[in-house]
Design a protein around this motif. Sequence first.
Motif, mmCIF file in Angstrom:
data_model
loop_
_atom_site.group_PDB
_atom_site.id
_atom_site.type_symbol
_atom_site.label_atom_id
_atom_site.label_comp_id
_atom_site.label_asym_id
_atom_site.label_seq_id
_atom_site.Cartn_x
_atom_site.Cartn_y
_atom_site.Cartn_z
ATOM 1 N N SER A 26 28.912 32.481 43.452
ATOM 2 C CA SER A 26 29.873 33.270 44.233
ATOM 3 C C SER A 26 30.880 32.348 44.917
ATOM 4 N N LEU A 27 30.371 31.277 45.522
ATOM 5 C CA LEU A 27 31.239 30.299 46.179
ATOM 6 C C LEU A 27 32.232 29.715 45.181
ATOM 7 N N LEU A 28 31.745 29.354 43.997
ATOM 8 C CA LEU A 28 32.598 28.722 42.989
ATOM 9 C C LEU A 28 33.655 29.680 42.460
ATOM 10 N N VAL A 29 33.285 30.932 42.244
ATOM 11 C CA VAL A 29 34.244 31.916 41.722
ATOM 12 C C VAL A 29 35.391 32.129 42.709
ATOM 13 N N VAL A 30 35.062 32.300 43.985
ATOM 14 C CA VAL A 30 36.113 32.516 44.991
ATOM 15 C C VAL A 30 36.946 31.253 45.168
ATOM 16 N N LEU A 31 36.304 30.097 45.120
ATOM 17 C CA LEU A 31 37.043 28.837 45.225
ATOM 18 C C LEU A 31 38.041 28.696 44.083
ATOM 19 N N CYS A 32 37.609 28.997 42.873
ATOM 20 C CA CYS A 32 38.510 28.914 41.724
ATOM 21 C C CYS A 32 39.647 29.928 41.844
ATOM 22 N N SER A 33 39.354 31.101 42.366
ATOM 23 C CA SER A 33 40.399 32.114 42.556
ATOM 24 C C SER A 33 41.423 31.638 43.583
ATOM 25 N N ALA A 34 40.927 31.006 44.665
ATOM 26 C CA ALA A 34 41.834 30.477 45.688
ATOM 27 C C ALA A 34 42.669 29.320 45.138
ATOM 28 N N VAL A 35 42.057 28.473 44.334
ATOM 29 C CA VAL A 35 42.797 27.365 43.710
ATOM 30 C C VAL A 35 43.857 27.907 42.759
ATOM 31 N N LEU A 36 43.513 28.966 42.036
ATOM 32 C CA LEU A 36 44.493 29.599 41.149
ATOM 33 C C LEU A 36 45.700 30.085 41.940
ATOM 34 N N LEU A 37 45.456 30.722 43.081
ATOM 35 C CA LEU A 37 46.559 31.181 43.926
ATOM 36 C C LEU A 37 47.370 30.005 44.437
ATOM 37 N N TRP A 38 46.695 28.948 44.883
ATOM 38 C CA TRP A 38 47.397 27.755 45.388
ATOM 39 C C TRP A 38 48.288 27.155 44.310
ATOM 40 N N CYS A 39 47.749 27.069 43.090
ATOM 41 C CA CYS A 39 48.520 26.488 41.987
ATOM 42 C C CYS A 39 49.750 27.342 41.670
ATOM 43 N N LEU A 40 49.599 28.650 41.698
ATOM 44 C CA LEU A 40 50.733 29.527 41.429
ATOM 45 C C LEU A 40 51.799 29.398 42.501
ATOM 46 N N GLN A 41 51.371 29.208 43.742
ATOM 47 C CA GLN A 41 52.322 29.086 44.839
ATOM 48 C C GLN A 41 53.075 27.760 44.815
ATOM 49 N N HIS A 42 52.473 26.724 44.244
ATOM 50 C CA HIS A 42 53.084 25.398 44.260
ATOM 51 C C HIS A 42 53.471 24.909 42.864
ATOM 52 N N LEU A 43 53.495 25.832 41.918
ATOM 53 C CA LEU A 43 53.738 25.424 40.539
ATOM 54 C C LEU A 43 55.114 24.794 40.359
ATOM 55 N N LYS A 44 56.144 25.380 40.992
ATOM 56 C CA LYS A 44 57.497 24.873 40.804
ATOM 57 C C LYS A 44 57.740 23.581 41.552
ATOM 58 N N GLU A 45 57.293 23.518 42.798
ATOM 59 C CA GLU A 45 57.597 22.349 43.618
ATOM 60 C C GLU A 45 56.676 21.174 43.359
#
Length: 515
Positions: free
Chosen positions: A150-169
């Motif tokens: 559960s911890l890993l799934v949510v962590l990966c989901s949060a990392v996915l969001l972080w990557c999408l937010q910083h993909l351009k910069e």
Amino acid sequence: MIRILLALLSGIALGLAFEPVAVVALLPISLATLLWCVRHQRLRWSALLGLVFGLGFMLTLLFWLRVIGVDAWLALSGFEALYFALAGAGLAAVSRLPGWPLWSALVWLAVETLRGAWPMSGLTWGRVSFATIDTPFERWFPWIGANGVSLLVVLCSAVLLWCLQHLKERQVLAGGVLSGTVLAVALPWFVPIQSTSDERVTVAVVQGNVPGSGDDLLAHYREVTTSHMTATQELAERVAAGQVDQPDFVVWPENSTAVDPFRDGSTAQMLSMTSSMIGVPILVGAIVDAPDDRNVLNQGVVFDPVTGAGDRYTKHHPVPFGEYIPYRQHFGTENFGRLAMVPRDMLSGTGVNPLRIDGTEVADVICFDVAYDDTITAQVRHGAELVAVQTSNAMFIHTGQIEQQFAISRLRALETGRTVVVAAINGRSGVIGPDGTVISAIEPRTRDVLVQDVQLAAGVPPSMVVGPWLGRLAVPLALGAALFPLLSYRLRKKKASGSATSEDPESAVEQGENA
């Protein structure tokens, strides 16, 4: 309004990631959407978003509960949604902290831990790790258990969001983080844990079925018991004729006898005759009268053809309002007529040792016990070589509940590194290998016997230690992280030399990047 709509849709999407729909791609997407909805938002607003998310999720996940009553479905879903309101506020509180993806995962796990423990032993149904069967995440189960996944799934989901937010910069950095996450998820596939031993046993699973529509066991409980006895006797005849291998023991499901076999003479006699015919122990699911006669026990009882009744396992987690009435003195049946269907309370078991069946140490769990970590972990740590899941589920036979529970059983096989034998009244019964694959199964709503040679296991995988401790540690760590902006604000205010400030604690959380 857009955030409210997205929170609702993401909750529904998370529910659809579970069986029987099992669109697993929705798992990280729904969690990442919720994290976006509450990120940098006020706490009260985030709690509302979490509540809306929780309602969408639980109403979808627990849709099968309508067979008990629409009121029960709505009431339980609404109550469970309150935990997601807490999660929404907690996720918003940590969203401005450095390393917020990790803190978000800890907040989620902390809320899952609380939800699965309180009140009345909690409800573990809907842990995000229970939706990961047949995904790359499943291979982490023997390493870090259900809590860790559960911890890993949510962590990966949060990392996915972080990557999408910083993909351009920060394309290179985001790409590197995303690649590292994918590699970490895939790592257990290359470093498997082997818990198998050289010992093997042959197990027979009996699914006796329920007459009629299949969902009213109480109306046919005598016929159900007779069906399991007859099917076992037919198996004995086939063994004697050399048509099938002699099993080392037989497993019957929960409620295979709904009357106490120690007090009902005809049931006791039929059990004795059946075990003598097959010549091996039978693990019987029985409703047994408690010593005080006012309550009952839901037990797995080992009946030996020579020595009679032996080891017993008593269900650890009876269902509130379904198998016992909490605070019965305040919920009189004269005010709530439906509670009259539960005239006696089912008591909780406390045993931690596996059953000994013909020399094999078997971890026994009954129905919803399979969704709780403590029931299996303790028995595996005390030497269980095999896991048996005895379940009825007849009431839910026309719903997706049986698929959700069977998926949990498959994940328990991975987590423990043990073969899991599932015996159900009329579905879903089967034998699951230590790698989570279904070796053999019986079709739901059929009467059949399954005989399977299975491998035993030895040793204790890391999950049996790591998983429980992750849950325990997540609660104080998440609480500390969520309160950190507020505490930082208090310290800054205290150090301020006589200067008045209009900043309130909640705005301090919102402006927590300076904390």
